[in-house]
Structure formats: C-alpha cells, structure tokens
Design an enzyme around this catalytic site. Structure first.
Site, short mmCIF file in Angstrom:
data_model
loop_
_atom_site.label_atom_id
_atom_site.label_comp_id
_atom_site.label_asym_id
_atom_site.label_seq_id
_atom_site.Cartn_x
_atom_site.Cartn_y
_atom_site.Cartn_z
N SER A 141 -0.82 -0.68 -4.84
CA SER A 141 -1.29 0.59 -5.37
C SER A 141 -1.08 1.65 -4.31
O SER A 141 -0.69 1.36 -3.18
CB SER A 141 -2.77 0.52 -5.76
OG SER A 141 -3.59 0.58 -4.60
N GLU A 165 0.85 -1.19 0.00
CA GLU A 165 0.00 0.00 0.00
C GLU A 165 0.88 1.24 0.00
O GLU A 165 1.74 1.40 0.87
CB GLU A 165 -0.91 0.03 1.23
CG GLU A 165 -2.06 -0.93 1.20
CD GLU A 165 -3.09 -0.64 2.30
OE1 GLU A 165 -4.28 -0.86 2.05
OE2 GLU A 165 -2.70 -0.19 3.39
N CYS A 166 0.68 2.12 -0.97
CA CYS A 166 1.35 3.41 -1.05
C CYS A 166 2.87 3.24 -0.99
O CYS A 166 3.48 2.83 -1.97
CB CYS A 166 0.84 4.35 0.05
SG CYS A 166 1.15 6.11 -0.30
N GLY A 167 3.50 3.52 0.13
CA GLY A 167 4.95 3.35 0.22
C GLY A 167 5.38 1.94 -0.09
O GLY A 167 6.43 1.72 -0.71
N TYR A 212 3.91 -0.04 -2.19
CA TYR A 212 3.80 -0.14 -3.64
C TYR A 212 5.05 0.44 -4.30
O TYR A 212 5.58 -0.13 -5.26
CB TYR A 212 2.55 0.60 -4.08
CG TYR A 212 2.31 0.70 -5.57
CD1 TYR A 212 2.34 -0.41 -6.39
CD2 TYR A 212 2.00 1.94 -6.14
CE1 TYR A 212 2.09 -0.30 -7.75
CE2 TYR A 212 1.74 2.07 -7.49
CZ TYR A 212 1.79 0.94 -8.30
OH TYR A 212 1.53 1.04 -9.64
#
Length: 440
Positions: free
Chosen positions: A432, A329-331, A333
């Site tokens: 993502s 998730e985010c970082g 990803y």
C-alpha cells in the site's frame, strides 16, 4: 547509564533554514571531536540520512503522534551509548501538528518537552528587523512546557540589519547565538518529496564542510553546547514498530528504494532478523536464501524505464513471491503493481503482482498521518493490528481493484476520518502507499 544532553533546532515556519543550520552545526561539532547524534522530529526519512552523513552516526526519528512516549524514550536510550550530544531538527513550524491529545500532536514542541531539550529558534529575518523578536517571544511564551534558549538569525542583509534585529532581542532578553548572512548557495538541492537524497547529492562532503564552515564562523558553538540540557528519561523501552516479516529479510535498497526508517530495521535486528540488501536497479533478484522480501518507498517513478527493463529483478521477484511473502510500501507498492506511468507519460510494465496501476504524469499530492488496521494477516502483522504511519507521495492511481476482500488495510486519517481501504493483499504479496512507523 548517563543520558547525553540535547537540544532541538526549530523555527516558526518551514523554509526558515532549519536544515542548513542543523547540518552545519552537527558537522561543526563533530569536527571538534564530539560524538553527535542526529534526531529528526516527525516522519521524514530523507533528513535523517543527511544527519547520518553530517555526524557519522545513524540518526533516529521521534514522532509524538505515531510513537508512544515509551517508544521515543527507547529509541533515545538505545542511541545514547557513544553519543555526547543529541542535535534534533524540528519539522515545519515548532508547534505545527495535528489535532490530538496533549503531547501527541506530532509537533516538534512535543519532542522538546518530552525529552527536556531546549529549543534554538532559527529565524528568517528577511523583510523585518525588531519585529523578529516579537515572533521569538511568541514562540517562547506559547507553550510553557518548552524553553527557548536562544535564536539564530538567517538571511541577515547587513551589519546594520543585524544591529536593528538585535535591538528587539535586547528588549525581550532572548540571546542571539548566531547570525547567517544571505547566501543562496548554501541551500541543498530539492525534488518533489523534499531534499534530493543524501546518496544522490553531488559533492555531499564538500557541501557539508561548507555548511560547517559557515555555521562555525557565524554561530557561537560553545554557547550552543552550553545551552543543551540533560535528556529527560521516560519509563519504557519499546522500540519495535512491527514484527520482522522473516528471519532473513531481502531489502531492496538503491536510488529507487531508500525510504525505510532506521528504527524499523533496528527493531527487526534486535528481534534477531538479518537484513540482506539487494538492488533492483542493478537488476538483482531477491536473494534466494531469504525468507521474505521488503520493497520500501523511494523514487521508482524516476527510474521506471530501468526497472521495467530489469528482467532478472522482475522475474526473480515473481518467482520469490510464489513461495515467500513480499511487501511493498509506497514506491514498492507501485512496482508490485501492473504498470507505472512516468512524468513523460510513458507507461512501463511492472511486476504485475497486485491489481493497481499508478501514474506520476497525473500528479496529486497525498500527505498526512494514517492509522491502518490490517485486514488479513501478513508476515509482519496479525489481522486487526493497528499501525500508525503516514502517506506522502504525488502518484495517482489510474486503475485499482476495489474488492474489500483483497484490501491490505482499512485506513483513517489522524482525526479518525474514514478513508476506506488501502492497498492490496493477494496470496503472499501485500502493499500500500502507507509507511508504517509504529504499532498502536
């Protein structure tokens, strides 16, 4: 089961001093021997860590846009044992949210109304006096669902200033429960996503003690406790945002990977999963006895060089992904991608498991609720599952494979506007910029 009383600390706008007052109040009441439980309205994983440090108990998020009433009620019910008082902190301004159904806009007022918690307004009175009462009166009358039980003044310049502000409040009949003098040293350090994380804040205990001393001296704590009201019970006990991605979950957790909602982890544990933390910054690979790996958000852009040099972590992650699911998730990803450019423009090689390249040197704010529909089944969600969450980062995508067949999800914003595809899913690896909060 008896549900504890609660109250919500809010303000007409961001930057009024909500966090200062909330943390000081939580610690001051905890020092009195009260079992205080922190609550944060909205999608904020940094403030809840500070609440936990201030109270000694895990804090929870309540989000009226992303969560159903039943989910919020379930989280409060699960947190009620061993709790005397919920002290919630609002986000942004009291009524600030998205356009949505009544009670589900993401505004702090929605949480106060659902839970029956009275609102204590923190008012920054710098630059005005009697007019502060007009602001408070507007907040008190704007939404008939909520009760403004009192105010705490912040940035009071002098005793004369305090008296002039008080004249206005005598006129409207809203009690002043405390007044804090101007003191820039009370602020906590910040970085680009908000406060510097609790675990990274120097002398956190000393800072919390000073906040508690200040609030205890400036605020009528007895009146605050008396203003709290019983938490309103709501039917439903739904707590799990998404199913566990495995039975033993390798969870990256250190200064690079710390943005994970406690209610997500609690839901996984309730479903029987075991969380096994490991540290990429310490060059640790995902434990081999786990059956999935989760890389949450955080600040990998601040540690890109160290992560790129963590050969055991990167090679272990690649080997793990050959047979077991991995999600970022985010970082997370960004680290699953090919490269990550830091603020100095230095490009660092990452895991190269997903076809994306990101940059923190080319900063651009991405912020808002997202509704994601999963394109391909993952270990934690079947295809077509709708998850509600948010995106909050400054990283820019510098290279990206747009093939829809490789997409993790299709995404809309809070108002239903199509934002196209998000992230990637290749074999067992997915990721993502989307942070999941709850299923819809």
């Amino acid at each position: 089961m008896t549900v504890p009383n609660g109250l919500l600390i809010a303000a007409p706008r961001s930057g009024s001093g909500k966090s200062t007052v909330t943390l000081g109040l939580q610690r001051a009441l905890a020092r009195r021997g009260m079992k205080v439980r922190g609550v944060k309205s909205g999608p904020d994983y940094i403030d809840t860590a500070f609440h936990a440090a201030a109270t000694g108990r895990p804090a929870i998020n309540l989000d009226s846009f992303a969560m159903s009433d039943a989910t919020m009620a379930g989280l409060v019910a699960a947190s009620s044992p061993d709790t005397d008082l919920f002290v919630a902190e609002g986000s942004m301004g009291l009524f600030d949210g998205v356009r949505g159904a009544s009670g589900h806009t993401g505004a702090s007022a929605d949480v106060a109304a659902l839970m029956g918690w009275p609102v204590i307004l923190v008012l920054d009175v710098a630059g005005h006096a009697q007019s502060a009462a007009a602001t408070a009166l507007g907040c008190a009358r704007f939404d008939p669902r909520i009760e403004v039980a009192g105010v705490i003044l912040n940035n009071v310049a002098s005793e004369r200033h305090r008296r002039l502000v008080g004249v206005g409040f005598e006129q409207i009949g809203v009690p002043i429960l405390g007044a804090l003098d101007r003191d820039k040293t009370l602020t906590l350090p910040e970085r680009h996503l908000g406060l510097v994380q609790a675990g990274e804040t120097d002398d956190l205990e000393a800072r919390l003690e000073r906040l508690a001393d200040t609030v205890a001296a400036a605020v009528d704590l007895d009146a605050m406790v008396a203003a709290a009201q019983p938490t309103r019970t709501v039917a439903g006990t739904d707590q799990t945002a998404l199913r566990p991605p495995g039975q033993r979950i390798a969870l990256a957790r250190d200064r690079s990977f710390s943005f994970v909602y406690e209610h997500i982890l609690a839901g996984w544990r309730q479903a029987g999963a075991e969380i096994v933390p490991f540290s990429p910054l310490a060059d640790e690979a995902p434990p081999s006895d786990c059956d999935c790996c989760w890389l949450p958000g955080g600040y990998p852009e601040l540690h890109a060089g160290a992560l790129a040099a963590a050969d055991v972590f990167l090679s272990g992650l690649r080997a793990f992904a050959e047979s077991r699911p991995v999600h970022g998730e985010c970082g997370g990803y960004m680290v699953l991608g090919r490269t990550l450019e830091d603020a100095d423009g230095i490009i660092h090689a990452m895991a190269d498991l997903l076809p994306v390249e990101t940059s923190y040197a080319k900063r651009k704010l991405h912020l808002g609720y997202r509704i994601a529909e999963i394109v391909q089944e993952t270990s934690f969600a079947p295809a077509s599952t709708r998850l509600v969450g948010h995106e909050f980062h400054y990283a820019a995508i510098t290279a990206f494979d747009p093939d829809p067949a490789l997409a993790f999800a299709t995404v809309t914003d809070a108002e239903g506007r199509d934002l196209g595809t998000a992230g990637h899913r290749i074999d067992r690896v997915s990721g993502s910029f989307f942070h999941a909060i709850a299923a819809r």
